[in-house]
Design a protein around this motif. Sequence first.
Motif, PDB file in Angstrom:
ATOM      1  N   PRO A 269      -2.327  -0.177   2.329  1.00 38.11           N
ATOM      2  CA  PRO A 269      -2.682  -1.228   1.160  1.00 38.11           C
ATOM      3  C   PRO A 269      -2.082  -0.117  -0.055  1.00 38.11           C
ATOM      4  O   PRO A 269      -2.407   0.853  -0.363  1.00 38.11           O
ATOM      5  CB  PRO A 269      -4.077  -1.380   1.009  1.00 38.11           C
ATOM      6  CG  PRO A 269      -4.526  -1.104   2.442  1.00 38.11           C
ATOM      7  CD  PRO A 269      -3.658   0.127   3.028  1.00 38.11           C
ATOM      8  N   PRO A 270      -1.385  -1.059  -1.183  1.00 37.82           N
ATOM      9  CA  PRO A 270      -0.869  -0.238  -2.248  1.00 37.82           C
ATOM     10  C   PRO A 270      -1.990   0.483  -3.100  1.00 37.82           C
ATOM     11  O   PRO A 270      -1.712   1.376  -3.524  1.00 37.82           O
ATOM     12  CB  PRO A 270      -0.418  -1.516  -2.872  1.00 37.82           C
ATOM     13  CG  PRO A 270       0.182  -2.447  -2.056  1.00 37.82           C
ATOM     14  CD  PRO A 270      -0.852  -2.453  -0.899  1.00 37.82           C
ATOM     15  N   ALA A 271      -3.250  -0.163  -3.435  1.00 40.04           N
ATOM     16  CA  ALA A 271      -4.209   0.341  -3.912  1.00 40.04           C
ATOM     17  C   ALA A 271      -4.567   2.007  -3.486  1.00 40.04           C
ATOM     18  O   ALA A 271      -4.911   2.768  -3.889  1.00 40.04           O
ATOM     19  CB  ALA A 271      -5.461  -0.289  -4.047  1.00 40.04           C
ATOM     20  N   LEU A 272      -4.592   2.003  -1.926  1.00 39.25           N
ATOM     21  CA  LEU A 272      -4.821   3.264  -1.300  1.00 39.25           C
ATOM     22  C   LEU A 272      -3.830   4.132  -1.343  1.00 39.25           C
ATOM     23  O   LEU A 272      -3.593   5.366  -1.435  1.00 39.25           O
ATOM     24  CB  LEU A 272      -5.239   2.908   0.104  1.00 39.25           C
ATOM     25  CG  LEU A 272      -6.542   2.084   0.082  1.00 39.25           C
ATOM     26  CD1 LEU A 272      -7.133   1.855   1.649  1.00 39.25           C
ATOM     27  CD2 LEU A 272      -7.677   3.017  -0.533  1.00 39.25           C
ATOM     28  N   TRP A 273      -2.465   3.671  -1.301  1.00 43.11           N
ATOM     29  CA  TRP A 273      -1.201   4.460  -1.519  1.00 43.11           C
ATOM     30  C   TRP A 273      -1.232   5.376  -2.707  1.00 43.11           C
ATOM     31  O   TRP A 273      -1.015   6.563  -2.743  1.00 43.11           O
ATOM     32  CB  TRP A 273      -0.097   3.634  -1.343  1.00 43.11           C
ATOM     33  CG  TRP A 273       1.343   4.215  -1.690  1.00 43.11           C
ATOM     34  CD1 TRP A 273       1.884   4.467  -3.026  1.00 43.11           C
ATOM     35  CD2 TRP A 273       2.099   5.250  -0.922  1.00 43.11           C
ATOM     36  NE1 TRP A 273       3.071   5.203  -3.067  1.00 43.11           N
ATOM     37  CE2 TRP A 273       3.298   5.674  -1.597  1.00 43.11           C
ATOM     38  CE3 TRP A 273       2.006   5.454   0.487  1.00 43.11           C
ATOM     39  CZ2 TRP A 273       4.164   6.527  -1.056  1.00 43.11           C
ATOM     40  CZ3 TRP A 273       2.870   6.424   0.906  1.00 43.11           C
ATOM     41  CH2 TRP A 273       4.243   6.527   0.286  1.00 43.11           C
ATOM     42  N   LYS A 274      -1.623   4.554  -3.681  1.00 40.20           N
ATOM     43  CA  LYS A 274      -1.842   5.350  -5.187  1.00 40.20           C
ATOM     44  C   LYS A 274      -2.563   6.668  -5.051  1.00 40.20           C
ATOM     45  O   LYS A 274      -2.465   7.384  -5.927  1.00 40.20           O
ATOM     46  CB  LYS A 274      -2.078   4.399  -6.373  1.00 40.20           C
ATOM     47  CG  LYS A 274      -0.804   3.484  -6.803  1.00 40.20           C
ATOM     48  CD  LYS A 274      -1.101   2.750  -7.950  1.00 40.20           C
ATOM     49  CE  LYS A 274      -1.960   1.638  -7.630  1.00 40.20           C
ATOM     50  NZ  LYS A 274      -2.350   0.516  -8.769  1.00 40.20           N
TER      51      LYS A 274
END
Lengths: 314, 314
Positions: A269-274
Motif C-alpha cells: 500500500p502506498p501509505a506503507l511504502w512511504k
Amino acid sequence: MGEFELIRRYFSPLAGQSRAGSLVLGPGDDCAIERVASGHELVFSVDTLVEGVHFPAGYDPEHLGWRSLAVAASDLAAMGAQPVCFTLALTLPEASPEWLDPFSRGLSRASRAFGLELAGGDTTRGPLTLSLQVHGEVPSGAALLRTGAEAGDFLCVSGTLGAAGAALDYLDSVSPSEDERAVLERYHAPVPRLNLGIALRGVASAAIDISDGLLADLGHILEASGVGADLDCQAMPVSSAVTRLKGQAEALRLALEAGDDYELCVAIPPALWKELPEAVRTQLSIVGKVVSESGITGIEGSLVAGGYDHFGSK
Amino acid sequence: MGEFELIRRYFSPLAGQSRAGSLVLGPGDDCAIERVASGHELVFSVDTLVEGVHFPAGYDPEHLGWRSLAVAASDLAAMGAQPVCFTLALTLPEASPEWLDPFSRGLSRASRAFGLELAGGDTTRGPLTLSLQVHGEVPSGAALLRTGAEAGDFLCVSGTLGAAGAALDYLDSVSPSEDERAVLERYHAPVPRLNLGIALRGVASAAIDISDGLLADLGHILEASGVGADLDCQAMPVSSAVTRLKGQAEALRLALEAGDDYELCVAIPPALWKELPEAVRTQLSIVGKVVSESGITGIEGSLVAGGYDHFGSK
C-alpha cells in the motif's frame, strides 16, 4: 561406502548450524524434534529438483548443493519467515565421493549463509532427485500470503530480473565473458531474499517469490487476491548484463517471463511504502499498480504470460 | 492435464482431513503454516520411495498411495507422536489419470485413517519417486527416542513379524492362497502403530519402528543406548501364516531379519510393564532383555544381523 557412513561423513556436519537453536533433536533418530517459539507459527515448504528437468545432466554438484537449498529457502523469504532448519531427501545413482564432496560443500555453505540447520533426511539409491523441505518461523498471523493485494497497492520486485533465464544460453561456455559470468552467477548461486521478506512483515499486502517468471508468479498473487495489475515496462529492473548480451527487447522479455531469479514480487500500500526505511526501499523497484479489473495490462507487443508448468499443455 | 489441474483434481481433496485442526494454511501458497500446541514440540520425518528400489516397477498405485504414507507415519509412531499433517513431493513420468486416480485414492484412505492432513507438496516430472514428510506433536520432552534403554528393561515388539518379508515371494501370485493373501496384505497395507506409540509415552525407555528388520533396527536402539540384548527366539511373535508357508526355521529368520513390517520395537522397565493397561500389553510380546554387554545373544544358528543398507557393501 554404506548409507550410514555416507550420512556421517557428508551430512552430519550440517547439523548444528542453526542460529535459532530451536532444533531439539537433529538427525539420527526416527524423527527430528523442533520447538516453535511461543507466539510463533511454523512455516514450511518442499521443493523437488530432478536431474535433466530442473538442472542439466552432469550439473556441477557444488552449485547444485547451494542452489537446491536457495530455491527452497526462497519460499520462506516469500512468507517473511525466519529460517530454522531443513530436511534433505537425496536419491542418487551411486555414493561417489567425487560427487558428494562438492555437493555437501555447496549445501553446507548455503546452510550457514541462510541459517538453515540440517534436521534430518533420507538417502536412497536411484535417479538423481532432491527434495528439500525448509522450516521457518513467523510471529502468529504475520506471514506474507498471496492473498491480500488490493487495488491501488504498488507492485514491487526486488533486485534485477532476467539474468538466470539468460544464463541458460551460456551454461556450456568455455571462457565466458564478464557479462556472461555475471548472469551465470545468478543461475548457479541465487540468493533468497530472506532479510527483505522479514522486513516486509506488516508492510506487504501480498508476496511471492519469482521462480517461474514474473508474469506467471504475479499471476498467482492476482488470482489469489482477486485483482489485476497494470505494469510499467519502463520501470522494470532489467539486468544490465542481460541487456548488453541480448538487446533491450529480449532482456525485457526475459525479465517478464524467465524463471529462476528468486527475487520477491510484492504488493505494498502506498501509505506503507512511504514509511519503509530507505535501506529496504532501495532493494525494491515499483513496476506497476494493483487494479480492480482482472488481467495484466501495460505489457507491450506479443508477450504472453508463460512460466513453467511441469505437465503443461498450454 | 497441467500441473495445477493435477494438484486441484487429485491432491486438494486431501487437505482439510486433519483431526488436530492445527494446520493454519494448507496447500496453495509459497509455504504451509502450522500451529504447534502450547507445551508441545513438532516431530517430523521424511521418507523416500523409489520405483524399483522400495517397490516393484509397475506396483499397484492404490497400494502405493497407502503404503507410502504408512511407512512415513510409522516414524511418528516410533516417537509416540500425535499425527498432524504431511507433505508429498511426487515425481512421476506422466500425469495419467489411470495412475493418479487409484494413487490418490489409496493416499486419501491412509490420510483419513492416520489423521494426517495434506499440507503441501511439489509435483514434478521424472522417474517415479515419492518423498513424504510427516509432522506430529508430542508434549515437550515426551518423545520416545532410541537412546534410554537400560540393562534389565524388557525388549518388546508389537504384533507379529515376518509377513511383509515373506510377501515378496508372492507379489506375482495370480491366485494366492489364504495364507499368501494374509502376508500380501501386510506388505501392501501396513498399519503404523500410532496409538500404541502414544500409549507408550512415559513408559518405553527407547523405541524404534521395524522397517529394516528386527535385528537391524534393534541394533540402532542398542547402539544409541550403549547396551546389548539377550533375545528369546521361542518368544518371537512369528506370523503363523508365514510359519505355514515357509516352515518354522525360515519364518523365524524372516521375523528377525526381514523388513517392512512396521511394528514397534521398544524397551520397557519391568516396573512400568506391570502397570501397563491390559489393552496395551496384549499388543506387545516380550522377546528378550536389555543387557549391559554390547551385542545380541540368544540367536540360534547362522543368523546374521542384516537389514537393508542402500549403498551397502556388507
